[in-house]
Design a protein around this motif. Structure first.
Motif, PDB file in Angstrom:
ATOM      1  N   SER A 226       0.727  -1.272   0.328  1.00 38.27           N
ATOM      2  CA  SER A 226       0.438   0.420   0.458  1.00 38.27           C
ATOM      3  C   SER A 226       0.903   1.192   0.143  1.00 38.27           C
ATOM      4  N   PRO A 227       0.344   2.085  -0.856  1.00 38.91           N
ATOM      5  CA  PRO A 227       1.512   3.309  -1.023  1.00 38.91           C
ATOM      6  C   PRO A 227       1.246   4.634  -0.042  1.00 38.91           C
ATOM      7  N   CYS A 228       0.085   4.146   1.062  1.00 34.84           N
ATOM      8  CA  CYS A 228       0.093   4.647   1.918  1.00 34.84           C
ATOM      9  C   CYS A 228      -0.745   4.923   2.879  1.00 34.84           C
ATOM     10  N   PRO A 229      -0.641   4.756   4.729  1.00 32.49           N
ATOM     11  CA  PRO A 229      -0.862   3.996   5.688  1.00 32.49           C
ATOM     12  C   PRO A 229      -2.667   4.452   5.161  1.00 32.49           C
ATOM     13  N   VAL A 230      -3.463   2.681   5.901  1.00 31.16           N
ATOM     14  CA  VAL A 230      -5.466   2.863   5.837  1.00 31.16           C
ATOM     15  C   VAL A 230      -5.507   2.501   7.085  1.00 31.16           C
ATOM     16  N   VAL A 231      -6.568   3.208   6.826  1.00 34.42           N
ATOM     17  CA  VAL A 231      -7.616   3.460   8.280  1.00 34.42           C
ATOM     18  C   VAL A 231      -9.050   2.786   8.047  1.00 34.42           C
ATOM     19  N   SER A 232      -9.517   1.958   8.812  1.00 32.53           N
ATOM     20  CA  SER A 232     -11.145   1.635   8.004  1.00 32.53           C
ATOM     21  C   SER A 232     -11.724   3.165   8.267  1.00 32.53           C
ATOM     22  N   SER A 233     -12.589   2.586   6.850  1.00 30.73           N
ATOM     23  CA  SER A 233     -13.626   3.840   6.848  1.00 30.73           C
ATOM     24  C   SER A 233     -15.181   3.544   7.933  1.00 30.73           C
TER      25      SER A 233
ATOM     26  N   ARG B 195     -19.141   3.149  -6.107  1.00 33.39           N
ATOM     27  CA  ARG B 195     -17.937   2.258  -5.827  1.00 33.39           C
ATOM     28  C   ARG B 195     -16.403   3.145  -5.910  1.00 33.39           C
ATOM     29  N   VAL B 196     -16.321   3.821  -6.804  1.00 35.67           N
ATOM     30  CA  VAL B 196     -14.605   4.125  -6.797  1.00 35.67           C
ATOM     31  C   VAL B 196     -14.583   5.383  -6.021  1.00 35.67           C
ATOM     32  N   GLY B 197     -15.976   5.723  -5.688  1.00 35.61           N
ATOM     33  CA  GLY B 197     -16.175   7.365  -4.298  1.00 35.61           C
ATOM     34  C   GLY B 197     -16.105   8.777  -4.905  1.00 35.61           C
TER      35      GLY B 197
ATOM     36  N   ALA C 260      -8.561  13.092   5.533  1.00 35.23           N
ATOM     37  CA  ALA C 260      -7.919  12.273   5.609  1.00 35.23           C
ATOM     38  C   ALA C 260      -6.949  12.251   4.014  1.00 35.23           C
ATOM     39  N   LEU C 261      -7.299  11.777   3.721  1.00 37.15           N
ATOM     40  CA  LEU C 261      -6.844  11.664   2.119  1.00 37.15           C
ATOM     41  C   LEU C 261      -5.668  12.742   2.074  1.00 37.15           C
ATOM     42  N   SER C 262      -5.807  14.053   2.683  1.00 39.22           N
ATOM     43  CA  SER C 262      -5.171  15.032   2.177  1.00 39.22           C
ATOM     44  C   SER C 262      -4.035  15.559   2.654  1.00 39.22           C
ATOM     45  N   HIS C 263      -3.980  14.446   3.961  1.00 38.21           N
ATOM     46  CA  HIS C 263      -2.808  13.441   4.825  1.00 38.21           C
ATOM     47  C   HIS C 263      -2.315  12.436   4.612  1.00 38.21           C
ATOM     48  N   GLY C 264      -2.872  12.273   3.737  1.00 36.60           N
ATOM     49  CA  GLY C 264      -1.892  10.940   3.456  1.00 36.60           C
ATOM     50  C   GLY C 264      -2.161  10.109   3.743  1.00 36.60           C
ATOM     51  N   ILE C 265      -3.909   9.665   4.369  1.00 36.04           N
ATOM     52  CA  ILE C 265      -4.394   8.892   5.463  1.00 36.04           C
ATOM     53  C   ILE C 265      -5.671   8.591   4.541  1.00 36.04           C
TER      54      ILE C 265
ATOM     55  N   ARG D 151     -11.793   2.455   2.263  1.00 36.21           N
ATOM     56  CA  ARG D 151     -12.866   1.589   1.053  1.00 36.21           C
ATOM     57  C   ARG D 151     -12.463   2.282  -0.325  1.00 36.21           C
ATOM     58  N   TYR D 152     -10.756   2.635  -0.645  1.00 37.94           N
ATOM     59  CA  TYR D 152     -10.700   2.890  -1.430  1.00 37.94           C
ATOM     60  C   TYR D 152      -9.283   3.259  -1.669  1.00 37.94           C
ATOM     61  N   GLU D 153      -8.935   1.731  -0.241  1.00 35.25           N
ATOM     62  CA  GLU D 153      -6.916   1.477  -0.139  1.00 35.25           C
ATOM     63  C   GLU D 153      -6.900   1.015  -2.289  1.00 35.25           C
ATOM     64  N   ARG D 154      -7.761   0.134  -2.359  1.00 35.71           N
ATOM     65  CA  ARG D 154      -7.831  -0.126  -3.806  1.00 35.71           C
ATOM     66  C   ARG D 154      -7.585   0.882  -5.309  1.00 35.71           C
ATOM     67  N   ASN D 155      -7.383   1.600  -4.691  1.00 36.17           N
ATOM     68  CA  ASN D 155      -7.918   2.749  -5.334  1.00 36.17           C
ATOM     69  C   ASN D 155      -6.234   3.458  -5.662  1.00 36.17           C
ATOM     70  N   MET D 156      -6.056   3.293  -4.988  1.00 36.51           N
ATOM     71  CA  MET D 156      -4.417   4.296  -4.427  1.00 36.51           C
ATOM     72  C   MET D 156      -3.475   3.916  -5.758  1.00 36.51           C
ATOM     73  N   GLY D 157      -3.370   2.439  -5.931  1.00 42.29           N
ATOM     74  CA  GLY D 157      -2.246   2.321  -7.299  1.00 42.29           C
ATOM     75  C   GLY D 157      -2.826   2.841  -8.428  1.00 42.29           C
ATOM     76  N   THR D 158      -3.821   3.583  -9.022  1.00 38.55           N
ATOM     77  CA  THR D 158      -4.278   3.981 -10.397  1.00 38.55           C
ATOM     78  C   THR D 158      -4.825   4.948 -10.153  1.00 38.55           C
ATOM     79  N   ILE D 159      -5.855   5.863  -9.130  1.00 37.53           N
ATOM     80  CA  ILE D 159      -5.866   6.993  -8.961  1.00 37.53           C
ATOM     81  C   ILE D 159      -5.043   7.875  -8.448  1.00 37.53           C
ATOM     82  N   GLY D 160      -5.037   7.152  -7.292  1.00 37.42           N
ATOM     83  CA  GLY D 160      -4.155   7.937  -6.216  1.00 37.42           C
ATOM     84  C   GLY D 160      -5.041   8.664  -4.655  1.00 37.42           C
ATOM     85  N   LEU D 161      -3.543   9.371  -4.427  1.00 40.07           N
ATOM     86  CA  LEU D 161      -4.729  10.414  -3.258  1.00 40.07           C
ATOM     87  C   LEU D 161      -5.038  11.398  -3.916  1.00 40.07           C
TER      88      LEU D 161
END
Length: 286
Positions: free
Chosen positions: A26-33, A102-104, A54-59, A63-73
């Protein structure tokens, strides 16, 4: 931001960091939605605003964890701050709104005046035996809110026309064409053209599909053939269930790219897909 609000958000961030976990790959820390939602509610912070903070501070909310590799923060923040209109909620539109929810996405505008009938059951994701006769717009709203209850959803139970287009489409960032006739497409595209809004086109028939993004200075496919019928080959071929699913996936990916990485999207081209022969052709229209 007032000092009181700043303190609330700082507390929110501190507590998120305490609960966030770093996972391999994972490119960044993940917290439960669910944790993010609960903390936001406890501190009087709107959930969507809390996600974006949260996203703007790198968390990343989980629910978006699987988007990070392609969509990013940054891309995820952009989606959560965007408004997309889906005009037509049948075969194409049902799959499109499912994927956008689903993508957010931050806000969805859902436009369709039709109701479900038995002939929709073979290909329309939102059509069930239990909701035959029910309006497509309200059914779509119910579905996307079941996926993401924080979505801002605006429904218009009407067929798009020149008179209601400003009301239905005002303030959007992207319009997605999930319609089945060129007359309605022309209305939506003309509004987008005048407003500088990207227009994501999609159409299907049998085992064929076509998609493309069109801007204010482009020429839409139907404009090049003014004598073409209002509806196309689908009247003869029908549409099996996989064709709208395929085209909707392409339309959704185009809309997301337009929002997150517009410089990578070529407008004024039509990608024509033949699933029978498994090939794709790109046609330059502008």
């Amino acid at each position: 931001m007032s000092s009181h609000d700043r303190n609330r958000y700082e507390t929110f961030l501190t507590r998120l960091r305490e609960r966030a976990e770093a996972f391999e790959g994972s490119p960044c820390p993940v917290v439960s939605s669910l944790v993010c939602r609960s903390l936001a509610a406890e501190l009087g912070i709107a959930y969507r605003a809390g996600e974006i903070f949260a996203l703007s501070h790198g968390i990343c909310p989980s629910r978006y964890e699987r988007n990070m590799g392609t969509i990013g923060l940054d891309g995820q923040i952009k989606l959560l701050e965007s408004t997309v209109a889906v005009v037509g909620l049948g075969g194409l539109g049902g799959f499109v709104v499912e994927m956008l929810a689903r993508v957010g996405m931050g806000c969805l505008v859902l436009v369709d005046g039709d109701c479900f009938s038995e002939g929709n059951l073979n290909r329309q994701l939102l059509c069930l035996e239990s909701n035959l006769g029910r309006g497509k717009a309200e059914s779509a709203k119910e579905r996307v809110l079941a996926i993401d209850s924080a979505l801002d959803v605006r429904t218009f139970t009407c067929y798009i026309d020149e008179e209601n287009a400003p009301l239905c489409l005002g303030g959007i960032d992207v319009a997605i064409d999930a319609l089945d006739n060129n007359a309605a497409r022309s209305v939506v595209y003309e509004f987008c053209r005048k407003s500088g809004i990207p227009f994501v086109h999609g159409a299907i028939g049998g085992m064929w599909a076509q998609v493309g993004v069109f801007g204010p200075d482009d020429h839409a496919p139907w404009e090049l053939f003014p004598d073409a019928p209002d509806r196309g080959v689908e009247l003869l071929t029908g549409n099996p269930p996989f064709t709208p699913a395929f085209a909707a996936a392409l339309e959704t990916s185009l809309a997301i790219r337009v929002l997150c990485r517009p410089e990578e999207v070529k407008t004024g081209v039509l990608d024509w897909c033949d699933m029978k022969e498994m090939n794709m052709r790109r046609l330059e229209l502008s």
